[in-house]
Design a protein around this motif. Structure first.
Motif, mmCIF file in Angstrom:
data_model
loop_
_atom_site.group_PDB
_atom_site.id
_atom_site.type_symbol
_atom_site.label_atom_id
_atom_site.label_comp_id
_atom_site.label_asym_id
_atom_site.label_seq_id
_atom_site.Cartn_x
_atom_site.Cartn_y
_atom_site.Cartn_z
ATOM 1 N N ALA A 101 0.797 -1.208 0.012
ATOM 2 C CA ALA A 101 0.136 0.002 0.215
ATOM 3 C C ALA A 101 0.835 1.120 0.113
ATOM 4 O O ALA A 101 0.625 2.307 -0.752
ATOM 5 C CB ALA A 101 -1.057 -0.061 1.259
ATOM 6 N N THR A 102 1.865 1.221 0.710
ATOM 7 C CA THR A 102 2.659 2.323 0.769
ATOM 8 C C THR A 102 3.484 2.591 -0.571
ATOM 9 O O THR A 102 3.640 3.771 -1.176
ATOM 10 C CB THR A 102 4.121 2.137 1.798
ATOM 11 N N ILE A 103 3.949 1.560 -1.329
ATOM 12 C CA ILE A 103 4.374 1.742 -2.763
ATOM 13 C C ILE A 103 3.367 2.067 -3.515
ATOM 14 O O ILE A 103 3.705 3.245 -4.267
ATOM 15 C CB ILE A 103 4.833 0.348 -3.188
ATOM 16 N N GLY A 107 5.113 5.498 -3.730
ATOM 17 C CA GLY A 107 6.197 5.330 -4.704
ATOM 18 C C GLY A 107 7.451 4.479 -3.842
ATOM 19 O O GLY A 107 7.496 4.527 -2.788
ATOM 20 N N PRO A 108 8.157 3.859 -4.727
ATOM 21 C CA PRO A 108 9.312 2.879 -4.099
ATOM 22 C C PRO A 108 10.323 3.481 -3.265
ATOM 23 O O PRO A 108 10.870 3.092 -2.526
ATOM 24 C CB PRO A 108 9.639 2.237 -5.302
ATOM 25 N N ARG A 109 10.617 4.824 -3.796
ATOM 26 C CA ARG A 109 11.781 5.324 -3.179
ATOM 27 C C ARG A 109 11.450 5.946 -1.791
ATOM 28 O O ARG A 109 12.121 5.468 -1.038
ATOM 29 C CB ARG A 109 12.127 6.837 -4.004
ATOM 30 N N ILE A 110 10.395 6.396 -1.624
ATOM 31 C CA ILE A 110 9.852 6.878 -0.226
ATOM 32 C C ILE A 110 9.788 5.517 0.352
ATOM 33 O O ILE A 110 10.044 5.488 1.751
ATOM 34 C CB ILE A 110 8.567 7.802 -0.163
ATOM 35 N N THR A 111 9.098 4.771 0.074
ATOM 36 C CA THR A 111 8.862 3.300 0.667
ATOM 37 C C THR A 111 10.124 2.896 1.449
ATOM 38 O O THR A 111 10.407 2.530 2.339
ATOM 39 C CB THR A 111 8.249 2.295 -0.320
#
Length: 312
Positions: A85-87, A91-95
């Motif tokens: 859900a975070t991705i 997005g993947p960078r912040i995740t």
């Protein structure tokens, strides 16, 4: 063997980063719970086969089963769902950056559950991780009002408008924090089982298998039925690729690194995902990440190093 183990650890971090990029491509194509179900089924199939080949199932007794079941609930069922859900949300960078919070949470839980000492160096490491996350998120920009829909541009696959997207951005941050905490709890619950000699791939197969069972049961509920979509080969291929690269290959490299290398160094190098993912995001989106993103990721890794490394 030291250089080889360090290379394996960095390769594991690369695999984790690449896996999250695959998952980001699934936003809007696969509903969250369906993604979790597919991912867990692919993971248990791969790790289960490896475990069977190694004869690992003999290392699990009744006590270890229940310890790993608790770990599965916190670290897989809950944390993996919030991870996906975070991705999807930020997005993947912040995740990957928020996942760095797992180390501080693990230290705090070790202190509360086992009375482990938190050294001054670890305390400084926690501060660096938190500072790196704040810097990389660009917290001043994030506090600005969300851009109008007409100005929305995707900064990276699976991300909202840069750098803020109103309540959706902060919901993603909250989900990322829950993910890191769930992973830390899952590791804490699994620690006694792993210390007793449970084979690592068997532990992963058992944890992912129990999670897959829960997600299959969830698919029979109104919530699960509402999130179903027809099976498409392209989307399923990305799910399987993510499970193979992130779980099977990544975990294999990490286990190999831990077998021959220093635990603290391996833990630090394998936490380089927030930095390694930045070039991937750059290539995929065509947008160069801001300097604060690079500096923040490096600070988070430095903090993880202070938390992980022992002695000295």
């Amino acid at each position: 063997m030291t250089l080889i183990s360090e290379a394996f650890a960095i390769a594991a971090a690369f695999c984790f980063a690449l896996s999250s990029m695959f998952l980001a491509e699934l936003k809007g194509r696969v509903p969250l719970f369906q993604l979790a179900r597919w991912q867990m089924l692919a993971t248990v199939a791969m790790t289960g086969l490896i475990s069977a080949g190694l004869g690992g199932w003999r290392t699990v007794g009744p006590l270890q089963f229940w310890q790993l079941a608790g770990s599965s609930l916190a670290g897989i069922t809950i944390a993996s769902t919030t991870y996906f859900a975070t991705i999807y949300a930020v997005g993947p960078r912040i995740t990957a950056l928020l996942f760095s919070l797992t180390a501080p949470f693990a230290v705090a839980l070790g202190y509360l559950a086992y009375g482990e000492t938190i050294t001054g160096r670890q305390g400084l490491g926690i501060v660096l991780v938190l500072g790196g996350i704040v810097l990389a998120l660009g917290i001043q920009d994030a506090l600005k009002p969300a851009a109008p829909a007409s100005a929305t541009l995707t900064a990276e696959p699976g991300a909202p408008a840069p750098p803020a997207a109103g309540w959706g951005f902060w919901l993603g941050i909250l989900l990322g924090i829950v993910t890191a905490f769930g992973q830390a709890v899952g590791s804490l619950l699994a620690r006694p089982a792993m210390a007793s000699g449970v084979e690592p791939f068997t532990a992963m197969a058992l944890r992912s298998g129990l999670a897959a069972l829960l997600f299959i049961l969830l698919s029979a509920t109104p919530l699960g039925r509402s999130s179903r979509q027809p099976l498409r080969a392209g989307a399923l291929g990305l799910v399987v690729a993510s499970a193979f690269v992130g779980t099977t290959l990544g975990m294999s490299l990490l286990m190999a690194a831990l077998h021959a290398g220093h635990v603290g160094i391996v833990s630090t190098l394998s936490s380089m995902t927030p930095v390694l993912i930045l070039p991937m995001v750059w290539v995929r989106s065509g947008r160069r990440p801001a300097l604060s993103a690079w500096l923040g990721a490096l600070l988070a890794i430095a903090g993880t190093a202070l938390i992980s490394l022992r002695g000295g």
